[in-house]
Write a protein that holds these residues in place. Structure first.
Motif, PDB file in Angstrom:
ATOM      1  N   PRO A 228       0.803  -1.230   0.000  1.00  0.00           N
ATOM      2  CA  PRO A 228       0.000   0.000   0.000  1.00  0.00           C
ATOM      3  C   PRO A 228       0.835   1.278   0.000  1.00  0.00           C
ATOM      4  CG  PRO A 228      -0.931  -1.580   1.535  1.00  0.00           C
ATOM      5  CD  PRO A 228       0.396  -2.138   1.105  1.00  0.00           C
ATOM      6  N   ILE A 229       0.489   2.182  -0.912  1.00  0.00           N
ATOM      7  CA  ILE A 229       1.121   3.496  -0.987  1.00  0.00           C
ATOM      8  C   ILE A 229       0.138   4.583  -0.580  1.00  0.00           C
ATOM      9  CG2 ILE A 229       2.316   5.142  -2.480  1.00  0.00           C
ATOM     10  CD1 ILE A 229       3.855   2.563  -2.025  1.00  0.00           C
ATOM     11  N   TYR A 230      -1.110   4.453  -1.069  1.00  0.00           N
ATOM     12  CA  TYR A 230      -2.147   5.439  -0.751  1.00  0.00           C
ATOM     13  C   TYR A 230      -3.424   4.732  -0.288  1.00  0.00           C
ATOM     14  CZ  TYR A 230       0.877   8.568  -3.448  1.00  0.00           C
ATOM     15  OH  TYR A 230       1.949   9.280  -3.903  1.00  0.00           O
ATOM     16  N   VAL A 231      -4.157   5.415   0.562  1.00  0.00           N
ATOM     17  CA  VAL A 231      -5.469   4.934   0.976  1.00  0.00           C
ATOM     18  C   VAL A 231      -6.485   6.016   0.646  1.00  0.00           C
ATOM     19  CG1 VAL A 231      -5.147   5.794   3.353  1.00  0.00           C
ATOM     20  CG2 VAL A 231      -6.867   4.025   2.894  1.00  0.00           C
ATOM     21  N   ILE A 232      -7.639   5.581   0.141  1.00  0.00           N
ATOM     22  CA  ILE A 232      -8.722   6.485  -0.233  1.00  0.00           C
ATOM     23  C   ILE A 232      -9.913   6.178   0.669  1.00  0.00           C
ATOM     24  CG2 ILE A 232     -10.384   7.059  -2.060  1.00  0.00           C
ATOM     25  CD1 ILE A 232      -8.169   6.383  -4.075  1.00  0.00           C
ATOM     26  N   TYR A 233     -10.540   7.239   1.185  1.00  0.00           N
ATOM     27  CA  TYR A 233     -11.664   7.030   2.093  1.00  0.00           C
ATOM     28  C   TYR A 233     -12.581   8.250   2.077  1.00  0.00           C
ATOM     29  CZ  TYR A 233      -8.638   9.845   5.125  1.00  0.00           C
ATOM     30  OH  TYR A 233      -7.826  10.833   5.633  1.00  0.00           O
ATOM     31  N   PRO A 234     -13.854   8.064   2.429  1.00  0.00           N
ATOM     32  CA  PRO A 234     -14.789   9.206   2.454  1.00  0.00           C
ATOM     33  C   PRO A 234     -14.513  10.104   3.645  1.00  0.00           C
ATOM     34  CG  PRO A 234     -15.883   7.227   3.242  1.00  0.00           C
ATOM     35  CD  PRO A 234     -14.531   6.785   2.750  1.00  0.00           C
ATOM     36  N   SER A 235     -14.652  11.404   3.444  1.00  0.00           N
ATOM     37  CA  SER A 235     -14.478  12.347   4.541  1.00  0.00           C
ATOM     38  C   SER A 235     -15.619  12.188   5.541  1.00  0.00           C
ATOM     39  CB  SER A 235     -14.445  13.780   4.005  1.00  0.00           C
ATOM     40  OG  SER A 235     -14.441  14.709   5.070  1.00  0.00           O
ATOM     41  N   SER A 236     -15.314  12.289   6.793  1.00  0.00           N
ATOM     42  CA  SER A 236     -16.344  12.124   7.821  1.00  0.00           C
ATOM     43  C   SER A 236     -17.172  13.385   8.019  1.00  0.00           C
ATOM     44  CB  SER A 236     -15.686  11.739   9.156  1.00  0.00           C
ATOM     45  OG  SER A 236     -14.791  12.753   9.571  1.00  0.00           O
ATOM     46  N   LYS A 237     -16.709  14.516   7.514  1.00  0.00           N
ATOM     47  CA  LYS A 237     -17.385  15.786   7.762  1.00  0.00           C
ATOM     48  C   LYS A 237     -18.182  16.304   6.566  1.00  0.00           C
ATOM     49  CE  LYS A 237     -14.034  17.237  11.260  1.00  0.00           C
ATOM     50  NZ  LYS A 237     -13.051  18.286  11.653  1.00  0.00           N
ATOM     51  N   LYS A 238     -17.712  16.035   5.350  1.00  0.00           N
ATOM     52  CA  LYS A 238     -18.377  16.555   4.167  1.00  0.00           C
ATOM     53  C   LYS A 238     -18.518  15.446   3.129  1.00  0.00           C
ATOM     54  CE  LYS A 238     -16.509  21.250   4.748  1.00  0.00           C
ATOM     55  NZ  LYS A 238     -15.695  22.327   4.125  1.00  0.00           N
ATOM     56  N   ASP A 239     -19.255  15.749   2.072  1.00  0.00           N
ATOM     57  CA  ASP A 239     -19.420  14.777   0.990  1.00  0.00           C
ATOM     58  C   ASP A 239     -18.215  14.825   0.056  1.00  0.00           C
ATOM     59  OD1 ASP A 239     -21.872  14.015   1.988  1.00  0.00           O
ATOM     60  OD2 ASP A 239     -22.939  15.539   0.844  1.00  0.00           O
ATOM     61  N   ASN A 240     -17.058  14.666   0.640  1.00  0.00           N
ATOM     62  CA  ASN A 240     -15.807  14.644  -0.116  1.00  0.00           C
ATOM     63  C   ASN A 240     -15.076  13.339   0.124  1.00  0.00           C
ATOM     64  OD1 ASN A 240     -16.211  17.307  -1.015  1.00  0.00           O
ATOM     65  ND2 ASN A 240     -15.186  18.176   0.772  1.00  0.00           N
ATOM     66  N   TRP A 241     -13.992  13.147  -0.616  1.00  0.00           N
ATOM     67  CA  TRP A 241     -13.135  11.974  -0.438  1.00  0.00           C
ATOM     68  C   TRP A 241     -11.719  12.441  -0.167  1.00  0.00           C
ATOM     69  CZ3 TRP A 241     -14.415   6.666  -0.807  1.00  0.00           C
ATOM     70  CH2 TRP A 241     -15.772   6.423  -1.036  1.00  0.00           C
ATOM     71  N   LYS A 242     -10.973  11.625   0.535  1.00  0.00           N
ATOM     72  CA  LYS A 242      -9.591  11.968   0.855  1.00  0.00           C
ATOM     73  C   LYS A 242      -8.643  10.878   0.362  1.00  0.00           C
ATOM     74  CE  LYS A 242     -10.556  14.934   4.810  1.00  0.00           C
ATOM     75  NZ  LYS A 242     -10.229  15.284   6.206  1.00  0.00           N
ATOM     76  N   ILE A 243      -7.437  11.299   0.034  1.00  0.00           N
ATOM     77  CA  ILE A 243      -6.363  10.378  -0.333  1.00  0.00           C
ATOM     78  C   ILE A 243      -5.216  10.653   0.627  1.00  0.00           C
ATOM     79  CG2 ILE A 243      -5.025   9.391  -2.208  1.00  0.00           C
ATOM     80  CD1 ILE A 243      -7.201  12.211  -3.163  1.00  0.00           C
ATOM     81  N   GLU A 244      -4.702   9.612   1.223  1.00  0.00           N
ATOM     82  CA  GLU A 244      -3.646   9.790   2.225  1.00  0.00           C
ATOM     83  C   GLU A 244      -2.493   8.839   1.950  1.00  0.00           C
ATOM     84  OE1 GLU A 244      -3.243   9.511   7.090  1.00  0.00           O
ATOM     85  OE2 GLU A 244      -5.138  10.164   6.180  1.00  0.00           O
ATOM     86  N   ALA A 245      -1.293   9.342   2.123  1.00  0.00           N
ATOM     87  CA  ALA A 245      -0.102   8.513   1.943  1.00  0.00           C
ATOM     88  C   ALA A 245       0.077   7.598   3.156  1.00  0.00           C
ATOM     89  CB  ALA A 245       1.129   9.398   1.774  1.00  0.00           C
ATOM     90  N   ILE A 246       0.414   6.335   2.903  1.00  0.00           N
ATOM     91  CA  ILE A 246       0.645   5.371   3.976  1.00  0.00           C
ATOM     92  C   ILE A 246       2.044   5.575   4.555  1.00  0.00           C
ATOM     93  CG2 ILE A 246       0.797   2.911   4.559  1.00  0.00           C
ATOM     94  CD1 ILE A 246      -2.016   3.911   3.933  1.00  0.00           C
ATOM     95  N   ARG A 247       2.146   5.460   5.850  1.00  0.00           N
ATOM     96  CA  ARG A 247       3.442   5.615   6.507  1.00  0.00           C
ATOM     97  C   ARG A 247       4.332   4.402   6.279  1.00  0.00           C
ATOM     98  NH1 ARG A 247       0.530   7.769  12.016  1.00  0.00           N
ATOM     99  NH2 ARG A 247      -0.181   9.761  11.143  1.00  0.00           N
ATOM    100  N   LYS A 248       5.626   4.619   6.390  1.00  0.00           N
ATOM    101  CA  LYS A 248       6.585   3.547   6.114  1.00  0.00           C
ATOM    102  C   LYS A 248       6.487   2.404   7.111  1.00  0.00           C
ATOM    103  CE  LYS A 248      10.085   6.148   3.567  1.00  0.00           C
ATOM    104  NZ  LYS A 248      11.514   6.538   3.493  1.00  0.00           N
ATOM    105  N   SER A 249       6.194   2.727   8.357  1.00  0.00           N
ATOM    106  CA  SER A 249       6.118   1.684   9.379  1.00  0.00           C
ATOM    107  C   SER A 249       5.483   2.253  10.638  1.00  0.00           C
ATOM    108  CB  SER A 249       7.520   1.154   9.712  1.00  0.00           C
ATOM    109  OG  SER A 249       8.314   2.177  10.273  1.00  0.00           O
ATOM    110  N   HIS A 250       5.256   1.370  11.613  1.00  0.00           N
ATOM    111  CA  HIS A 250       4.787   1.827  12.915  1.00  0.00           C
ATOM    112  C   HIS A 250       5.854   2.727  13.539  1.00  0.00           C
ATOM    113  CE1 HIS A 250       1.294  -0.817  13.146  1.00  0.00           C
ATOM    114  NE2 HIS A 250       2.042  -1.799  12.695  1.00  0.00           N
TER     115      HIS A 250
END
Length: 311
Positions: A228-250
């Motif tokens: 995984p490089i990116y995760v896509i998910y619905p915004s919890s506040k608006k009718d938008n979507w977000k894309i977030e970079a996955i971290r390298k490790s814990h």
């Protein structure tokens, strides 16, 4: 602290005088257990041998660890054992070890979360085990015993009401432990659903979640996998979507692949961002490059794929 019911009242005994998070959390856990069983109970703080011997539950006093007799002390010679990770058990850990599963509805994963998050650190503190190394001299995280010890009488105050203070703190801690179990239960389910999304995804580099989860959940779970490089998910506040970079490790905030630098330069201008990316509904790119917001799921997929292809 007495619960109304028809059964005989159970007596919980711990030591008197000063208190710490160990005996407070142990008492709160046993209180929750008896509340769940709808049993009456009373908390007594004493070192009187007769009171200790006649009690139904004894913790952090008495010099005995015998779960079959509901004895949970760790001050005796040799202690009361240690976990596989080396952290010795204190009274809270011993109580949690033997009654926690009932409070967690026999969910081992939930039990493990509470043991790792709360019981193990508290046991370590009580046994004098250092689990935190300060990066700044004299500066340590606020936690452990500190939030509870501030309610202890100071050297200038009367100690005659210390038992009432203890019982009041226990009452508040039962709410905290109960809430921690509820949160852990949700987290366990959330991680399973996130893992399922990863397993079912054709493109393991871009994971799409149909539900908005807490960041710590999807980051901690998805960084366990190498793809995984990116995760896509619905915004919890608006009718938008977000894309977030996955971290390298814990344990790190460093991302596996940030969004392109020229996208980040448009963080305060959505029209310029849309023009630069070629995705008309792109709204926002964080200037540090780890997060983007877009109007549609389709737009999020386009942005993630473009970011993957960017060198």
């Amino acid at each position: 602290m007495i619960m109304e019911n028809k059964e005989d009242k159970k007596i919980l005994v711990t030591h008197n005088s000063s208190f710490h998070s160990d005996d407070l959390f142990a008492c709160a856990t046993l209180s929750l257990l008896l509340e769940k069983r709808k049993q009456q109970f009373e908390i007594i703080r004493s070192r009187d041998k007769g009171i200790i011997e006649s009690a139904d539950y004894v913790f952090d006093v008495g010099g005995i660890y015998d779960p079959e007799k509901n004895r949970f002390d760790h001050h005796q010679p040799g202690g009361a054992g240690k976990r596989e990770n080396g952290i010795e058990y204190a009274s809270f850990g011993l109580v949690w070890k033997h009654v926690g599963m009932e409070l967690c509805s026999d969910n081992q994963d939930v039990w493990n979360m509470i043991d790792s998050k709360i019981a193990s650190p508290i046991d370590a503190i009580d046994n004098g085990i250092d689990i935190i190394s300060s990066k700044f001299e004299g500066i340590v995280p606020y936690g452990g015993d500190q939030p509870f010890l501030i309610f202890s009488p100071t050297w200038q105050e009367d100690e005659s009401n210390i038992d009432d203070i203890f019982r009041g703190l226990v009452l508040n801690l039962t709410k905290i432990i109960k809430r921690e179990i509820e949160v852990a239960t949700a987290d366990v389910l959330g991680k399973k659903l996130i893992e399922s999304a990863y397993s079912e995804s054709e493109n393991k580099q871009i994971i799409v979640l149909e539900t908005s989860y807490p960041r710590y959940l999807y980051q901690s779970k998805l960084c366990e996998f190498s793809e995984p490089i990116y995760v896509i998910y619905p915004s919890s506040k608006k009718d938008n979507w977000k894309i977030e970079a996955i971290r390298k490790s814990h344990g790190t905030m460093e991302s596996r692949k940030l969004f392109p630098q020229n996208w980040r330069e448009c963080f305060d201008d959505s029209s310029k961002l849309a023009e630069t990316t070629g995705v008309n509904d792109a709204l926002f790119c964080h200037r540090s490059g780890f997060l983007m917001t877009v109007t549609s799921k389709e737009g999020a997929m386009k942005l993630a794929q473009l970011a993957l292809e960017n060198n």
